[in-house]
Design an enzyme around this catalytic site. Structure first.
Site, PDB file in Angstrom:
ATOM      1  N   SER A 224       0.836  -1.198   0.000  1.00 33.94           N
ATOM      2  CA  SER A 224       0.000   0.000   0.000  1.00 33.94           C
ATOM      3  C   SER A 224       0.880   1.262   0.000  1.00 33.94           C
ATOM      4  O   SER A 224       1.795   1.359  -0.804  1.00 33.94           O
ATOM      5  CB  SER A 224      -0.931  -0.086   1.221  1.00 33.94           C
ATOM      6  N   ASP A 339      -9.799  -3.550  -6.002  1.00 30.93           N
ATOM      7  CA  ASP A 339      -9.404  -2.559  -4.997  1.00 30.93           C
ATOM      8  C   ASP A 339     -10.382  -1.398  -4.901  1.00 30.93           C
ATOM      9  O   ASP A 339     -10.680  -0.740  -5.888  1.00 30.93           O
ATOM     10  CB  ASP A 339      -8.002  -2.030  -5.334  1.00 30.93           C
ATOM     11  N   HIS A 395      -8.103  -4.552  -1.652  1.00 31.33           N
ATOM     12  CA  HIS A 395      -6.820  -4.047  -1.167  1.00 31.33           C
ATOM     13  C   HIS A 395      -6.180  -4.936  -0.086  1.00 31.33           C
ATOM     14  O   HIS A 395      -6.787  -5.204   0.940  1.00 31.33           O
ATOM     15  CB  HIS A 395      -7.057  -2.649  -0.606  1.00 31.33           C
TER      16      HIS A 395
END
Ligand SMILES: *[C@@H]1O[C@H](CO)[C@@H](O)[C@H](O)[C@H]1NC(C)=O
Ligand SMILES: *[C@@H]1O[C@H](CO)[C@@H](O)[C@H](O)[C@H]1NC(C)=O
Ligand SMILES: *[C@@H]1O[C@H](CO)[C@@H](O)[C@H](O)[C@H]1NC(C)=O
Length: 412
Positions: A224, A339, A395
């Site tokens: 991330s 995501d 995610h």
């Protein structure tokens, strides 16, 4: 006689003042900061044989509301209403609760602090940018040995100290039979929000250089927001970086910043954001604004961005950044197909909205960045050094077989 009655009464009711335990829990879980705690001290008594985790959370919510710590109360309520979290916490904390009952309320503050430390991770885990990784260690193949040690960078709100990151880091090291270390940029969760992004990168550089195992070059893996740090390390640290592997890294920026709702630092962050994301103070002192890019306000972004416009050589060309970036062997860009956190998700593979549009998405090789080769993306691409990988899911939702497929081959 009176004394005897009192003893019997105490023995029967066993009521204790246990707000100290609650304060200990609120502070060590980072839900409320020290200063606020020193300013509000209410008492709360309970029969200690009746203390349970659920009761402790409920009482904490009451106390937090009375003290005006509304976001802490809100976070705890969210946690309380999530049966899975409560069940897991109860199981994990059963022993501590039992111990404090057995000690009849001795060391309550310390018990609270211990409980809070464990709760901190469980609360953080509700955030989509915190990795919830559990490796099946039996499936480890350790096929080959990596020539290079691995530096790992965590995402927003995460911490090298949390179980998910500890497990992920250990797993990579085992699979690649090499030294693997999660590199911190501050004190974990809070710092990832409350430290300007460029400063986070600078701290990463400093901390990397303290590790003797990293002296002769490294591979970097970033999750991330940590993916941006990992890539920036190749540009800005003057350290030999072989491969850069990012999972869900917002390389071209984001159009919206994930919600911050899990600790006292979120109050600070959310209040600051009211000043405007391109406010100089906000850019300098907070993490995610450093990679916020509004395609409709591109000039404002170029002028104000504390990190990304410079890191991408969009503002002006920094030859050192380009040299560092172009010197890597392989850039592995892993995108999560579903995501909903990185907006737009194509940013994870250097795609983005066309400047001036919130609708037209460009592929990595259609952006001005690529066409003009500002940073060296085109150079790396033409040399066949960019790998595009996908993980099906939202995610940071991955298991070890997906890591075996998308990450491990580029570490060995
Ligand atoms: C980069 O590191 C090398 C040694 O590894 C050193 O000689 C050089 O001066 C450093 N460059 C900068 C810009 O710090
Ligand atoms: C851009 O990348 C896509 C996907 O890899 C490829 O199909 C296309 O041919 C590329 N375009 C150019 C102009 O290189
Ligand atoms: C890992 O996740 C993928 C995709 O969700 C799934 O197909 C696979 O069975 C999972 N593997 C393990 C070992 O859980």
């Amino acid at each position: 006689m009176k004394f005897l009655l009192l003893v019997i009464f105490v023995a029967l009711s066993q009521k204790i003042e246990y707000s100290g335990m609650i304060y200990g829990m609120l502070e060590s879980s980072q839900l409320v900061d020290k200063v606020s705690i020193s300013r509000c001290h209410l008492e709360m008594s309970r029969d200690f044989t009746r203390i349970s985790l659920e009761g402790l959370i409920d009482d904490s919510i009451i106390l937090a509301k009375q003290c005006g710590w509304n976001s802490a109360a809100k976070t705890l309520l969210k946690f309380r209403n999530n049966p899975k979290s409560v069940e897991k916490a109860s199981a994990e904390l059963y022993g501590f609760i039992l111990a404090s009952i057995n000690n009849k309320g001795q060391a309550l503050k310390n018990d609270g602090a211990t409980i809070g430390k464990i709760m901190e991770y469980m609360i953080a885990e509700l955030s989509p940018t915190v990795v919830k990784f559990k490796a099946d260690m039996a499936s480890i193949k350790s096929l080959k040995q990596s020539k290079y040690p691995i530096a790992v960078f965590h995402g927003l709100g995460d911490c090298c100290c949390f179980p998910g990151m500890i497990e992920f880091t250990r797993y990579l090291g085992k699979e690649a039979s090499t030294y693997s270390k999660c590199v911190e940029i501050g004190d974990g969760s809070a710092a990832s929000w409350l430290m300007g992004f460029q400063k986070q990168v600078n701290t990463a550089c400093t901390n990397l250089k303290k590790v003797s195992e990293f002296e002769n070059g490294i591979n970097v893996v970033g999750l991330s927001q940590g993916g941006l740090i990992a890539r920036a390390v190749s540009e800005m640290c003057n350290i030999t970086v072989h491969n850069v592997i990012t999972l869900g890294g917002p390389h071209m920026g984001v159009m919206s910043i994930p919600n911050c709702e899990s600790g006292f630092f979120c109050d600070i962050f959310n209040d600051a954001l009211d000043l405007g994301v391109y406010d100089s103070f906000v850019q300098e002192n907070f993490g995610p604004p450093g990679y916020y890019k509004d395609p409709l306000e591109y000039n404002e972004y170029l002028k104000q961005s504390n990190f990304l416009a410079a890191a991408n050589n969009e503002k002006s060309i920094n030859a050192d950044y380009a040299t560092g970036f172009k010197s890597i062997n392989q850039l592995v860009l892993i995108e999560f197909t579903e995501d909903t956190i990185v907006d737009p998700k194509s940013s994870e593979q250097f795609g983005y909205f066309k400047i001036g549009s919130k609708k037209d998405l460009l592929l990595y090789n259609q952006t001005e960045d690529y066409i003009n080769d500002w940073l060296g993306l085109k150079t790396l691409d033409e040399q066949g050094k960019i790998v595009f990988e996908y993980i099906v899911g939202n995610h940071l939702q991955f298991n070890n077989s997906e890591i075996q497929r998308t990450v491990i081959p580029y570490l060995i």
